[in-house]
Write a protein that holds these residues in place. Structure first.
Motif, PDB file in Angstrom:
ATOM      1  N   ASP A 102       0.813  -1.214   0.000  1.00 38.66           N
ATOM      2  CA  ASP A 102       0.000   0.000   0.000  1.00 38.66           C
ATOM      3  C   ASP A 102       0.849   1.269   0.000  1.00 38.66           C
ATOM      4  OD1 ASP A 102      -2.471   1.248  -0.178  1.00 38.66           O
ATOM      5  OD2 ASP A 102      -2.637   1.487   1.993  1.00 38.66           O
ATOM      6  N   TRP A 103       2.002   1.230  -0.634  1.00 39.20           N
ATOM      7  CA  TRP A 103       2.877   2.397  -0.688  1.00 39.20           C
ATOM      8  C   TRP A 103       2.309   3.473  -1.601  1.00 39.20           C
ATOM      9  CZ3 TRP A 103       4.796   3.712  -5.454  1.00 39.20           C
ATOM     10  CH2 TRP A 103       4.748   2.728  -6.438  1.00 39.20           C
ATOM     11  N   GLN A 104       1.408   3.107  -2.518  1.00 36.38           N
ATOM     12  CA  GLN A 104       0.832   4.092  -3.430  1.00 36.38           C
ATOM     13  C   GLN A 104       0.025   5.152  -2.683  1.00 36.38           C
ATOM     14  OE1 GLN A 104       0.135   0.775  -3.663  1.00 36.38           O
ATOM     15  NE2 GLN A 104       0.788   0.046  -5.661  1.00 36.38           N
ATOM     16  N   SER A 105      -0.637   4.771  -1.590  1.00 34.73           N
ATOM     17  CA  SER A 105      -1.427   5.757  -0.857  1.00 34.73           C
ATOM     18  C   SER A 105      -0.534   6.807  -0.195  1.00 34.73           C
ATOM     19  CB  SER A 105      -2.294   5.066   0.200  1.00 34.73           C
ATOM     20  OG  SER A 105      -1.468   4.450   1.168  1.00 34.73           O
ATOM     21  N   TYR A 108       0.464   9.125  -2.973  1.00 34.13           N
ATOM     22  CA  TYR A 108      -0.686   9.922  -3.393  1.00 34.13           C
ATOM     23  C   TYR A 108      -0.939  11.052  -2.403  1.00 34.13           C
ATOM     24  CZ  TYR A 108      -5.510  11.217  -4.290  1.00 34.13           C
ATOM     25  OH  TYR A 108      -6.646  11.925  -4.541  1.00 34.13           O
TER      26      TYR A 108
END
Length: 110
Positions: A102-105, A108
């Motif tokens: 969940d590194w994209q959050s 973002y």
């Protein structure tokens, strides 16, 4: 079996040394993250969701008064977890990024 135990016991010191320097590096990068990104992951979201609100008024306010402007516009002031507001959250964020879970959050929200 004896040879295996001797080899294992002699490698413990090196393993602890590597682990110590890894923890030290994560701690130092966490402090650096707090200095660079501290307080910058907050934002105004639509009530009941995590979608950020965009408006002309929110785009022109400074960081100190944005929370009041957000509430006046009908939004909620939101700080996502993990963030870089303190060393504990920064270390947690670095752990999340390093495990690629969940590194994209985090990127973002940055």
């Amino acid at each position: 079996m004896r040879l295996l135990l001797e080899c294992l016991s002699s490698s413990v010191q090196g393993t602890f040394t590597v682990f110590f320097f890894l923890v030290l590096a994560v701690f130092l990068f966490g402090i650096l993250g707090v200095a660079v990104y501290g307080g910058s992951f907050t934002g105004c979201v639509e009530p009941g969701s995590t979608d950020y609100m965009y408006s002309e008024v929110l785009g022109s306010c400074d960081r100190a008064s944005c929370a009041a402007v957000c509430l006046r516009e009908g939004g909620e002031w939101f700080t996502p977890i993990p963030n870089f507001d303190n060393a504990g959250n920064a270390i947690w964020a670095l752990f999340v990024i390093s495990t690629l879970e969940d590194w994209q959050s985090i990127f973002y929200n940055a």
